[in-house]
Design a protein around this motif. Structure first.
Motif: not given
Length: 266
Positions: A48-69
């Motif tokens: 799910a986080a990577e899917a959000v990142c893909a949408q961010v990149r489609a808007l022309g911005r950098q994105a990073l999915a990073v795991q942490a509790d």
């Protein structure tokens, strides 16, 4: 796409905790539309986080999915280190990650339940804010952060809840109390950082149509509770995200220590 707002100098990088779904995901996308690179934090759902990142990149911005509790300090430290090395020091933090438990009276709550709620919703927000301040403060940023382009100020938005005001009796007083702590945290931290280039504000959503209600044992709560809301409908994640993005922006440059209700009049 919205026109990006010019920054006063803080890096245009934002960390959204709990950014893989609901309000967090909507906030990540809204920030990307306004010219931010986005670190999308998630606890378990990498896809799910990577899917959000893909949408961010489609808007022309950098994105990073990073795991942490966020309830685990070691994981939070590792998350910030990853962001520093991959994107660079952040200029904004959205403390959105939070948990709720099934409806229960206080008389029936266990210490384990209370610890889970407060460790995630309160301690997690404190630790994430602490690490953000160490990177953003114009007076007290670490030498490492300054060398990487930090120490130029920034903004923090803490997610509260209208439950903090209403108390949520018979539902989850523990969750409401944790969000009451966030309201106090927002005021105190804002005043502490007022001369360090960091603005701190809060957003207090009402009943919003997200899947957090399922984890509380009431998946259709957003719609079955519409009668409790003066506007007679639940909110949408993007409506809350719009308020968060405004508080992060330079349009809110004289706003700090405030908590904005986005609750349909409730």
């Amino acid at each position: 796409m919205n026109t990006p707002i010019e920054s006063t100098g803080a890096p245009r990088r934002v960390l959204v905790t709990g950014g893989s779904r609901g309000i967090g995901a909507a906030t990540a996308l809204r920030c990307a539309q306004q010219g931010w690179d986005v670190a999308v934090n998630y606890a378990r759902d990498a896809q799910a986080a990577e899917a959000v990142c893909a949408q961010v990149r489609a808007l022309g911005r950098q994105a990073l999915a990073v795991q942490a509790d966020v309830a685990d300090e070691a994981q939070v430290l590792a998350m910030f280190d990853t962001i520093d090395r991959t994107l660079g020091p952040i200029g904004a933090l959205v403390n959105n990650a939070g948990v709720v438990a099934e409806n229960q009276r206080v008389a029936d709550m266990t210490v384990q339940r209370l610890q889970r709620i407060f460790n995630t919703n309160v301690v997690g927000s404190f630790v994430c804010a602490r690490e953000a301040v160490r990177r953003m403060s114009t007076l007290h940023a670490s030498p490492q952060a300054r060398a990487a382009g930090g120490g130029r100020g920034g903004a923090i938005v803490n997610l509260s809840s209208k439950a903090a005001v209403l108390g949520a009796p018979g539902w989850y007083v523990d969750y409401a109390a944790s969000k009451g702590a966030i309201d106090t945290f927002t005021v105190g931290l804002a005043r502490e950082l007022a001369l360090e280039g960091i603005r701190v504000n809060g957003v207090r959503p009402g009943i919003v149509d997200t899947d957090i209600h399922a984890s509380g044992g009431w998946p259709d709560r957003a719609h079955t509770s519409s009668a409790l809301i003066p506007m007679q409908r639940p909110g949408r994640p993007d409506e809350v995200a719009a308020a968060i993005a405004w508080l992060l922006s330079d349009d809110a440059s004289y706003t700090t220590g405030a908590t904005l209700d986005v609750a349909g009049g409730r």
